[in-house]
Write a protein that holds these residues in place. Structure first.
Motif, PDB file in Angstrom:
ATOM      1  N   ARG A  75       0.869  -1.184   0.000  1.00 41.20           N
ATOM      2  CA  ARG A  75       0.000   0.000   0.000  1.00 41.20           C
ATOM      3  C   ARG A  75       0.901   1.227   0.000  1.00 41.20           C
ATOM      4  N   LEU A  76       0.522   2.235  -0.774  1.00 38.95           N
ATOM      5  CA  LEU A  76       1.309   3.451  -0.870  1.00 38.95           C
ATOM      6  C   LEU A  76       0.396   4.657  -0.722  1.00 38.95           C
ATOM      7  N   VAL A  77       0.962   5.766  -0.229  1.00 34.61           N
ATOM      8  CA  VAL A  77       0.204   7.014  -0.119  1.00 34.61           C
ATOM      9  C   VAL A  77       0.955   8.135  -0.828  1.00 34.61           C
ATOM     10  N   ALA A  78       0.219   9.178  -1.168  1.00 37.88           N
ATOM     11  CA  ALA A  78       0.798  10.320  -1.885  1.00 37.88           C
ATOM     12  C   ALA A  78       1.912  10.964  -1.065  1.00 37.88           C
ATOM     13  N   ASN A  79       2.985  11.334  -1.756  1.00 39.40           N
ATOM     14  CA  ASN A  79       4.120  12.009  -1.126  1.00 39.40           C
ATOM     15  C   ASN A  79       3.739  13.454  -0.829  1.00 39.40           C
ATOM     16  N   PRO A  80       3.688  13.861   0.438  1.00 41.00           N
ATOM     17  CA  PRO A  80       3.269  15.225   0.769  1.00 41.00           C
ATOM     18  C   PRO A  80       4.275  16.293   0.349  1.00 41.00           C
ATOM     19  N   TYR A  81       5.477  15.873  -0.080  1.00 46.03           N
ATOM     20  CA  TYR A  81       6.513  16.825  -0.498  1.00 46.03           C
ATOM     21  C   TYR A  81       6.820  16.709  -1.998  1.00 46.03           C
TER      22      TYR A  81
ATOM     23  N   TYR B  11      -2.863  13.668  -7.658  1.00 43.12           N
ATOM     24  CA  TYR B  11      -4.255  13.812  -7.238  1.00 43.12           C
ATOM     25  C   TYR B  11      -4.721  12.608  -6.426  1.00 43.12           C
ATOM     26  N   ILE B  12      -4.294  11.417  -6.829  1.00 36.69           N
ATOM     27  CA  ILE B  12      -4.776  10.178  -6.202  1.00 36.69           C
ATOM     28  C   ILE B  12      -4.169  10.025  -4.810  1.00 36.69           C
ATOM     29  N   ASN B  13      -4.971   9.629  -3.844  1.00 34.24           N
ATOM     30  CA  ASN B  13      -4.510   9.486  -2.456  1.00 34.24           C
ATOM     31  C   ASN B  13      -3.596   8.286  -2.255  1.00 34.24           C
ATOM     32  N   GLU B  14      -4.009   7.121  -2.805  1.00 33.11           N
ATOM     33  CA  GLU B  14      -3.324   5.877  -2.456  1.00 33.11           C
ATOM     34  C   GLU B  14      -3.181   4.960  -3.666  1.00 33.11           C
ATOM     35  N   ILE B  15      -2.237   4.049  -3.570  1.00 30.64           N
ATOM     36  CA  ILE B  15      -2.117   2.925  -4.487  1.00 30.64           C
ATOM     37  C   ILE B  15      -2.216   1.647  -3.667  1.00 30.64           C
ATOM     38  N   SER B  16      -3.049   0.730  -4.123  1.00 30.73           N
ATOM     39  CA  SER B  16      -3.147  -0.596  -3.508  1.00 30.73           C
ATOM     40  C   SER B  16      -2.749  -1.617  -4.560  1.00 30.73           C
TER      41      SER B  16
END
Length: 679
Positions: free
Chosen positions: A314-320, A333-338
């Motif tokens: 599971r991955l989440v968007a990089n805030p930086y 734009y996308i929050n997460e990758i599963s």
């Protein structure tokens, strides 16, 4: 002028300066490159000042990155010089989970790696123009021996630490060239077989000095999975060359020494799909986080791994992340990758049909296309058939552990016989539905390389069983006991077993080839294995027959000639002549001496990388290389075809790739950071 008038004029100027920027989309917005602007360039063209917006869920997403510090304000997260993206069709909306499927960790995953991938530069979607990415700009000197790369002011790692030229110099000088971390650096990162001089000139400028002209050196990073930067601020704490207390610090969190912890984060590989610390050792990861470190190595990519298991990640968007759209929205734009792991091809196909996946290209083989096309409305997805660059190839182990087989495989008559024994029209009809073209392997992509002739493409691809049998007789592979099958010269049975992985070769192709070879008297059986098992056996020199997709575009070979010299590819390719490679690497101390043709090819490839691609001199050397590939026939081509690309109709700003190819690193040229989900 009165103070009141001055103040009024300044207020008017300030009002103009903060005028809202237009939400530009599409490739023709007036920038130096399609879809791309530097911030100052965009503001100048549009006569506006960008204001920035963040994903409303970004604080929560950052909280899932174990060990990451408290989130800085958006203005401090985005670089002073962000890369501005004009989306393909529309400004996106934040949110959602991009669902993906792979075979297993390190198997069939490069299409999803490419979604989050960044590098200094990339190829634009024309697959010809190198454009900025992490690097803002670059300059070569006149003879292509000194490359200067300029980075973005204010760019930050995913843990908020500054990113800059020192991170590139550290990657090269203290990781890539340190034998405690990397036993042997890849040839593509060397110049004339020696280290490149890499120097940080200032915080945002790095200089690469070659030992000889290398005009393709930067182009290699436009398509390479390896990223030429690492977080020095983290790794130097445990690197004995930088910290005299590195071992002590590492032992305090349960590691034997500093290098052990460096390798724990880095994984001893530029291939970023190795198991992360989250999967390698949960207890060690928890100790690192408790001591104030991040659970994973900081990244510049668009998504960061927050969960990793044998079932998926599971991955989440990089805030930086350093990219914004033309409305000032920080990407992605996308929050997460599963990403889930399904090794069975039938189960994978069922999940695709049911619409459980948003994007998939790798390991979706053409034989799956009819059932996928038939059900696309039910599953709310689209299937595009795109040309491939690589084709399914076969080879024989030129340094086989069985000495008698090795001698047979090194006989050119045998290799030619096995090539003309293959019924490529049948492969095209059955496995590729008539959508392919029988083509010999030439190293270079035969369709896009201008100097590849029809003669080369058609060499030794005719189906001729009579000729095959004559050539096998010449090679000394004859039927000695009268059972209808050919034997080794010693009288022992000569049987071949093709171990294959469907990620690299479809079952239908292997079945046809095995029958074709058996029909000329060389009994051949097949066995499907996992990609990992195949690659490990191949690298251990345990396979007699090799099969994988091979072939690269001209620009790739101009910067990386590894598929033309022993062992003819990386861990992820078809590899043969492993003991030749060992001999060359150890200066003859180990392995087996290769034939003279190998040295001749090395001379040609060394000359080729010094030349600017597309020039008359480069083409002259290139055709000599292709001719030698076909003359040696170390690798045998079959059929160049098309390959399915699957995507959900809910996935917006998706550009169908020009090719279905790993060779340009799949979706990397097509700006997946601006994808968004519409449902």
């Amino acid at each position: 002028m009165s103070k009141l008038l001055i103040a009024g004029a300044m207020a008017l100027m300030a009002g103009n300066a903060v005028a809202a920027c237009p939400t530009v989309t599409g490739p023709d917005a007036g920038g130096a490159y399609p879809h791309l602007f530097e911030k100052s360039e965009f503001e100048s063209i549009q006569n506006c000042t960008l204001s920035f917006n963040e994903n409303p869920s970004i604080k929560q997403l950052n909280g899932r990155i174990a060990g990451n510090p408290k989130l800085l304000p958006l203005a401090q997260r985005i670089p002073q010089e962000p890369l501005v993206i004009a989306p393909y069709k529309s400004i996106g909306k934040y949110g959602g989970i991009l669902n993906g499927i792979s075979k297993s960790t390190e198997s069939g995953t490069s299409d999803f790696l490419s979604v989050r991938h960044v590098n200094l530069v990339r190829f634009s979607d024309d697959l010809a123009t190198v454009v900025p990415n992490v690097a803002k700009s670059w300059q070569w000197n006149s003879d292509f021996t000194v490359l200067t790369v300029n980075l973005r002011k204010g760019h930050k790692w995913s843990d908020s630490a500054p990113f800059g030229a020192e991170d590139i110099a550290f990657w090269y000088n203290n990781i890539l060239m340190d034998k405690n971390v990397i036993e042997k650096p890849k040839d593509r990162f060397l110049s004339a077989g020696k280290a490149v001089k890499v120097k940080a000139l200032n915080a945002t400028t790095v200089e690469f000095t070659m030992n000889e002209p290398a005009p393709g050196f930067l182009d290699n990073f436009a398509q390479d999975y390896a990223q030429p930067f690492l977080p020095k601020h983290l790794l130097e704490k445990f690197h004995p060359a930088f910290n005299k207390d590195a071992d002590k610090l590492a032992k305090a969190v349960g590691f034997d020494n500093g290098y052990a912890l460096v390798n724990f984060y880095y994984g001893q590989s530029d291939w970023k799909d190795i198991p992360t610390p989250l999967l390698k050792d949960k207890a060690a990861t928890e100790r690192l986080v408790k001591a104030g470190y991040t659970a994973i190595m900081p990244s510049l990519e668009s998504f960061l791994v927050v969960e990793d298991s044998l079932e998926g990640r599971r991955l989440v968007a990089n805030p930086y992340f350093f990219q914004v759209d033309t409305a000032g929205n920080q990407l992605p734009y996308i929050n997460e990758i599963s990403e889930v792991y399904i090794g069975d091809e039938d189960i994978q196909t069922a999940k695709l049909i049911s619409g459980e996946v948003d994007y998939k290209a790798q390991a979706v083989n053409l034989p799956q296309a009819p059932v996928l096309l038939e059900n696309k409305d039910i599953g709310n997805y689209e299937i595009s058939l795109r040309p491939t660059i690589a084709q399914t190839t076969f080879a024989f182990n030129l340094t086989d552990k069985n000495v008698e087989k090795r001698a047979i495989f090194n006989d050119l008559n045998f290799r030619r016989a096995m090539s003309v024994a293959i019924k490529r029209d049948q492969i095209n009809d059955i496995a590729y539905f008539g959508l392919g073209v029988p083509t010999q392997y030439t190293g270079f992509d035969a369709d896009s390389t201008p100097f590849i002739t029809d003669k080369l493409k058609n060499s030794w691809i005719q189906f001729d069983q009579k000729l095959a049998k004559q050539l096998l007789d010449k090679a000394g592979v004859v039927d000695l006991n009268g059972d209808g099958l050919r034997d080794l010269p010693s009288g022992k049975k000569f049987e071949l077993n093709i171990q294959y992985a469907t990620q690299g070769t479809s079952t239908e192709v292997v079945e046809i080839v095995a029958k074709n070879w058996t029909d000329v008297g060389v009994k051949t059986t097949i066995k499907e294995v996992t990609s990992d098992a195949y690659r490990n056996s191949q690298t251990a020199n345990d396979l007699s027959v090799l099969s994988w997709v091979m072939g690269r575009p001209l620009v790739s070979i101009a910067s990386n000639t590894e598929i033309l010299v022993p062992p003819y590819g990386s861990f992820f390719d078809l590899r043969t002549g492993m003991l030749w490679s060992q001999y060359l690497e150890t200066n003859g101390a180990e392995g087996i001496a290769p034939p003279a043709t190998v040295a001749e090819m090395k001379i040609l490839t060394d000359d080729f990388v010094k030349l600017k691609v597309g020039t008359e001199q480069s083409n002259k050397v290139g055709i000599q290389i292709a001719e030698k590939v076909v003359d040696d026939l170390f690798i045998i081509g079959t059929v160049k075809a098309v390959s399915p690309i699957y995507r959900s109709k809910a996935l917006a700003n998706f550009e169908v790739p020009k090719t279905s190819s790993y060779e340009f690193y799949r979706m990397y040229p097509y700006l997946p950071s601006q994808w968004y989900l519409t449902n």
